[in-house]
Design an enzyme around this catalytic site. Structure first.
Site, PDB file in Angstrom:
ATOM      1  CG  ASN A   4      -0.204  -0.122   2.520  1.00 17.92           C
ATOM      2  OD1 ASN A   4       0.790  -0.830   2.626  1.00 17.92           O
ATOM      3  ND2 ASN A   4      -0.680   0.579   3.528  1.00 17.92           N
ATOM      4  CD  GLN A  38      -3.611  -0.955  -0.925  1.00 20.38           C
ATOM      5  OE1 GLN A  38      -3.776  -0.093  -1.782  1.00 20.38           O
ATOM      6  NE2 GLN A  38      -3.944  -0.768   0.327  1.00 20.38           N
ATOM      7  CG  HIS A  65     -12.246   0.851   1.090  1.00 25.59           C
ATOM      8  ND1 HIS A  65     -12.036  -0.318   1.758  1.00 25.59           N
ATOM      9  CD2 HIS A  65     -11.206   1.639   1.389  1.00 25.59           C
ATOM     10  CE1 HIS A  65     -10.915  -0.234   2.451  1.00 25.59           C
ATOM     11  NE2 HIS A  65     -10.382   0.952   2.244  1.00 25.59           N
ATOM     12  CB  THR A  72     -28.632 -10.028   8.321  1.00 15.17           C
ATOM     13  OG1 THR A  72     -29.341 -10.621   9.428  1.00 15.17           O
ATOM     14  CG2 THR A  72     -29.555  -9.945   7.115  1.00 15.17           C
ATOM     15  CB  CYS A 105      -1.763   2.905   9.074  1.00 10.61           C
ATOM     16  SG  CYS A 105      -2.743   2.221   7.754  1.00 10.61           S
TER      17      CYS A 105
END
Lengths: 298, 132
Positions: free
Chosen positions: A49, A77, A99, A137, A222
């Site tokens: 990343n 990635q 995402h 669910t 991060c």
């Protein structure tokens, strides 16, 4: 991955962490030699990343098969950037996330090979959904969103990678002649979306503060809340100061040529401005090797 | 990272950037921090030998915006102060003025160290060397 390994260590497992070569790639001989008779699993990041290098998953997987150990790949990635076919790749487990490939946040997937079968333990217990592996669910809208994002990525990947490679090369051409600039990570064996450079004698966070119109990061997102230099860059053998001076620039689906040119100009301007402020730059210009100075760590 | 307006102002318009001749008898130089830690500050003061008052100051800093702002602010503050007054500057005053978040308090500590080092250097040059 690291945090998961630390948790496993807490539970009594032993973990071997391997350094990469200066170009960011794993040395396959080192990998082979690190496998012990009681090794049960190896885990590798497909695309890093921070520096964008692509590991040779097929070759690493072949070693794992030969040694009879489970092979897990973090491909968060890689999707939409690297072409791979799990029906032909010796990968047992693969983590995917939505995402990073323009899908909705909040959903990912774990690929679990059926043949040869990999047995996994459930993390959540309860409703028995997904064969009892992940109770809860199913969020249909998220699943559809991820699937659609991956479909679009697959469709556009070929042309997108060519377009983004051209933008990457344009950016690199614009920045590589800046004095004392270092490119982090292998230059060919990487996704074109990522360009990671260290501008020596300029601290990364202050550079980010100056290039306000650009969304970039120093180190990794991060760790930028902490003051530690990037451990990825340290693993490449970069000095602490070069790790502190790094900038990760990424190119996306909507990035244009004009934006690349703007970014190049803005970065160059601010690097020059901050070097005017930098006592280390002065020392470099005076021919003083800063590694020979006895600094007081604080 | 959210920066206060004062930090941004000092970052965008740093005061008193530059260097004095280190060998000048009226100059005291303090260099603190370490490149490996991501911060190095060089602070210099020019002292009136008769009155002992700091007449001018310069800085150069490698570090984050808060480090640049802390050293820039200190160069403004020490002008017109005596060596004792300058050496008595507290990092908490810098941190308060710039509204530094907890993770950036070390920048103000470094700025305090830098001014102390500069005062010390000047005093050593003039035979009154003593650790502060």
């Amino acid at each position: 991955m690291l945090d998961t390994c630390r948790e496993l260590e807490r539970q009594g497992f032993e973990v071997t962490y391997l350094d990469v070569q200066p170009d960011g790639l794993l040395d396959l001989e080192v990998f082979k030699a690190a496998i012990r008779s009681d090794t049960i699993l190896a885990s590798v990041m497909y695309v890093n990343n921070e520096i964008g290098v692509i590991q040779d998953i097929a070759a690493i997987g072949a070693i794992c098969r030969e040694k009879g150990i489970v092979f897990h790949v973090d491909a968060a990635q890689a999707t939409g950037r690297v072409e791979f076919d799990l029906s032909r790749m010796p990968v047992d487990l693969m983590s995917l996330t939505s995402h990073k490939t323009y899908g909705p946040k909040g959903i990912g997937a774990l690929f679990v090979r059926r043949k040869p079968r990999v047995r996994i333990e459930a993390q959540m217990h309860g409703g028995g959904h997904e064969r009892g592996m992940r109770s809860g669910t199913l969020p249909t809208h998220q699943i559809v969103g991820m699937g659609e994002a991956y479909r679009i990525a697959k469709e556009e990947m070929g042309a997108e990678n060519v377009r983004i490679r051209a933008l990457h090369d344009r950016m690199l051409a614009g920045l590589k002649d800046v004095e004392q600039v270092f490119i982090n990570g292998h230059l060919e064996q990487r996704v074109p979306h990522n360009l990671n450079m260290s501008f020596n004698y300029v601290e990364g966070e202050s550079l980010i503060m100056g290039i306000k119109g650009l969304a970039v990061s120093s180190g990794s997102a991060c760790t930028s809340a902490s003051l530690e230099p990037s451990y990825v860059l340290r693993a490449l053998g970069r000095s602490d100061e070069l790790a502190h001076s790094s900038l990760r620039m990424t190119i996306g689906r909507w990035t244009t040529e004009e934006e690349i040119d703007y970014a190049v100009e803005t970065i160059k301007l601010n690097v020059a401005k901050l070097r005017d402020l930098s006592p280390l730059w002065d020392m470099y210009k005076e021919g003083i090797d800063i590694s020979t100075i006895q600094w007081a760590a604080h | 990272m959210a920066y206060s307006e004062k930090v941004i102002d000092h970052y965008e318009h740093p005061r008193n950037v530059g260097s004095f001749d280190k060998g000048d008898e009226s100059v005291g130089t303090g260099m603190v921090g370490a490149p490996a830690c991501g911060d190095v500050m060089k602070l210099q003061i020019k002292v009136n030998p008769v009155s002992g008052v700091i007449e001018d100051a310069r800085f150069k800093t490698y570090g984050c915006g808060s480090a640049i702002a802390s050293s820039s602010l200190v160069t403004e503050w020490v002008k017109g102060k005596t060596l004792d007054q300058a050496a008595a500057l507290k990092n908490s005053e810098i941190a308060e003025e710039l509204a530094l978040p907890p993770v950036k308090i070390h920048c103000s500590i470094l700025a305090e160290d830098a001014i102390k080092a500069a005062v010390n250097d000047y005093r050593q040059k003039h035979g009154a060397g003593q650790a502060i």
